[in-house]
Design a protein around this motif. Structure first.
Motif, short mmCIF file in Angstrom:
data_model
loop_
_atom_site.label_atom_id
_atom_site.label_comp_id
_atom_site.label_asym_id
_atom_site.label_seq_id
_atom_site.Cartn_x
_atom_site.Cartn_y
_atom_site.Cartn_z
N SER A 1 0.65 -1.21 0.00
CA SER A 1 0.01 -0.02 0.07
C SER A 1 0.82 1.32 0.02
O SER A 1 0.28 2.20 -0.06
CB SER A 1 -1.02 -0.02 1.25
N TYR B 1 2.86 2.82 -1.99
CA TYR B 1 2.66 3.57 -3.29
C TYR B 1 1.37 4.40 -3.46
O TYR B 1 1.29 5.57 -3.70
CB TYR B 1 3.00 2.90 -4.62
N GLU B 2 0.42 3.65 -3.33
CA GLU B 2 -0.93 4.03 -3.48
C GLU B 2 -1.32 5.28 -2.36
O GLU B 2 -1.78 6.28 -2.47
CB GLU B 2 -1.88 3.18 -3.16
N LYS C 1 1.34 -3.81 -7.99
CA LYS C 1 0.73 -2.85 -6.95
C LYS C 1 0.88 -1.49 -7.45
O LYS C 1 0.35 -0.71 -6.63
CB LYS C 1 1.51 -3.32 -5.47
N LEU C 2 1.57 -1.01 -8.35
CA LEU C 2 1.81 0.35 -8.59
C LEU C 2 0.59 0.96 -9.27
O LEU C 2 0.59 1.40 -10.39
CB LEU C 2 2.96 0.62 -9.43
N GLY C 3 -0.60 0.53 -8.90
CA GLY C 3 -1.97 1.28 -9.65
C GLY C 3 -2.46 0.33 -10.49
O GLY C 3 -3.50 0.53 -10.98
N THR C 4 -1.66 -1.04 -10.92
CA THR C 4 -2.50 -1.87 -12.06
C THR C 4 -3.65 -2.83 -11.05
O THR C 4 -4.69 -2.89 -11.82
CB THR C 4 -1.42 -2.89 -12.40
N GLN D 1 -9.10 -6.90 -12.99
CA GLN D 1 -8.63 -7.02 -11.69
C GLN D 1 -7.93 -8.51 -11.29
O GLN D 1 -6.85 -8.55 -11.01
CB GLN D 1 -9.53 -6.65 -10.53
N PRO E 1 -6.35 -2.58 -8.52
CA PRO E 1 -6.97 -1.39 -7.47
C PRO E 1 -7.09 -1.89 -6.28
O PRO E 1 -7.50 -3.17 -5.90
CB PRO E 1 -8.26 -1.02 -8.42
N GLU E 2 -6.81 -1.08 -5.12
CA GLU E 2 -6.92 -1.50 -3.71
C GLU E 2 -6.48 -2.64 -3.31
O GLU E 2 -6.99 -3.76 -2.85
CB GLU E 2 -8.61 -1.46 -3.38
N LEU F 1 0.30 8.45 -3.10
CA LEU F 1 -0.42 9.43 -3.93
C LEU F 1 -1.75 9.81 -3.28
O LEU F 1 -1.98 10.97 -3.51
CB LEU F 1 -0.78 8.40 -4.93
N LYS F 2 -2.11 9.14 -2.39
CA LYS F 2 -3.86 9.79 -1.84
C LYS F 2 -3.52 10.56 -0.98
O LYS F 2 -4.22 11.49 -0.45
CB LYS F 2 -4.55 8.48 -1.50
#
Length: 394
Positions: free
Chosen positions: A42, A44-45, A273-276, A249, A278-279, A48-49
């Motif tokens: 998590s 990386y995400e 995990k780099l956005g490919t 997904q 989701p969640e 960003l968030k």
């Protein structure tokens, strides 16, 4: 001339109290493994968030996990028989809380689903309470039935109680996966308590054959649907043709698993995990475990879950009474079902359900109520008494 007993050792049988530290250690080990993988998945995400805060998910989960461990230890100090007088109330309250999700302004919508309540500043999923309610209440009803539990009317009544909670999860919170888990817990507890095995096996085989026939028919005749659950089934059967409705997904998760090899790419080196995906820190975290740690990491995780379930079986077999056996069996079924369903979704053996991986996936409500169940299991273990051979006479 014989000497006295002085200097000789005699074996006496003495009952000793027990506390399953092995179960507690297994749970803490799983939580620590989950926190490591959560941060890796998590970071990386979260960066960003949450304005560069790569530890946002990790910090929240770590704080809740630490509190949940303390809750489990605290609960384990109490006699689990104290649950008996409040089990019926918990059963009713869980239904009321799930109804509030559908009909009250206290409900919270997240990730496109309306499944949470926010009371006194605390956000939680009432369907998690429903699982515990079934685990602690159905054994009370079974014990009160006594020998009547083997009758058809008794079985139907117990199934009705399980269906009431499972249907509540489906109708009030639109959560089919939790409804399936609650139903599975109820069925397996009835199976354990019932003296006959054959009727359950025949019925289970018929249900599986019926479900398989329906799914095969849908896969052969349907290409699209307005119902999102049917779209999920179609995405499961034909993921390449349904990339926009769930297939994407799943495909990315399979790519992650396939690219990991036996030892993986290394902790923190996942590309998916780099956005490919989701969640990915939620229900798809197992795919990142396989990508970064490979088959070896997956087997290690299976061993940890296997040992945890083994300790629950040990406690259930040695519980001092039927109530203890049944509630620990219910906890075993809950965790086993959730692990199996989550992994089956990730490897595309069944349609996506949103079921999290216990102790590993991100989710405060999940970890808190899972640890409450562990506290109950530890409470049962405290009342196990073994007869040991003592040699204390000299």
């Amino acid at each position: 001339m014989q000497k006295g007993n002085k200097g000789r050792k005699h074996s006496i049988r003495k009952k000793t109290d027990y506390y399953d530290y092995n179960l507690l250690a297994a749970v803490i080990l799983l939580i620590c493994f989950g926190l490591i993988m959560l941060y890796s998945t998590s970071a990386y995400e979260a960066q960003l968030k949450f304005k560069g805060d790569d530890m946002y998910y990790f910090r929240r989960q770590a704080m809740i996990s630490a509190g949940a461990i303390l809750v489990a230890i605290f609960m384990s100090r109490f006699d689990y028989h104290l649950l008996i007088p409040i089990s019926g109330l918990a059963f009713v309250v869980s239904l009321i809380l799930m109804a509030l999700v559908r009909f009250s302004p206290l409900a919270v919508t997240a990730f496109g689903s309306r499944r949470w309540l926010k009371l006194f500043g605390v956000q939680f999923q009432p369907s998690e309470i429903a699982k515990i309610a079934v685990i602690i209440y159905l054994p009370v009803v079974i014990i009160k039935m006594g020998r009547k539990v083997k009758t058809l009317n008794a079985v139907f009544f117990l199934l009705f109680l399980g269906a009431l909670q499972g249907g509540g999860a489906l109708f009030f919170t639109d959560n089919l996966s939790t409804g399936i888990i609650i139903g599975g817990i109820a069925v397996m507890m009835i199976f354990i308590a019932h003296p006959k095995t054959k009727p359950f096996l025949i019925t289970g085989g018929c249900v599986l054959a019926l479900v398989g026939s329906v799914v095969a028919y849908m896969g052969a005749t349907m290409t699209t649907s307005e119902d999102f659950r049917i779209r999920r089934i179609l995405a499961w059967l034909h993921p390449e043709d349904n990339m926009s409705t769930g297939g994407y997904q799943v495909m990315q998760a399979l790519y992650a698993i396939g690219s990991g090899g036996f030892f993986g790419k290394g902790l923190g080196n996942s590309a998916q995990k780099l956005g490919t995906i989701p969640e990915a820190q939620n229900d798809m975290i197992f795919s990142i475990v396989c990508e970064e740690l490979g088959v070896f990491g997956a087997l290690l995780l299976f061993l940890m879950f296997g040992y945890l379930l083994y300790r629950l079986v040990f406690i259930a077999q040695n519980a001092p009474d039927l109530y203890g056996t049944l509630i620990v069996s219910g906890i075993f079924v809950h965790i086993a079902l959730q692990v199996i369903l989550n992994i089956c979704v990730v490897i595309n053996w069944m349609p996506t359900t949103g079921i999290t991986l216990p102790f590993v996936s991100y989710g405060g409500t999940s970890i808190l109520f899972l640890m409450a169940e562990m506290g109950i299991a530890l409470s049962v273990s405290r009342q196990i008494k073994f007869k040991n051979q003592e040699s204390d006479l000299s």
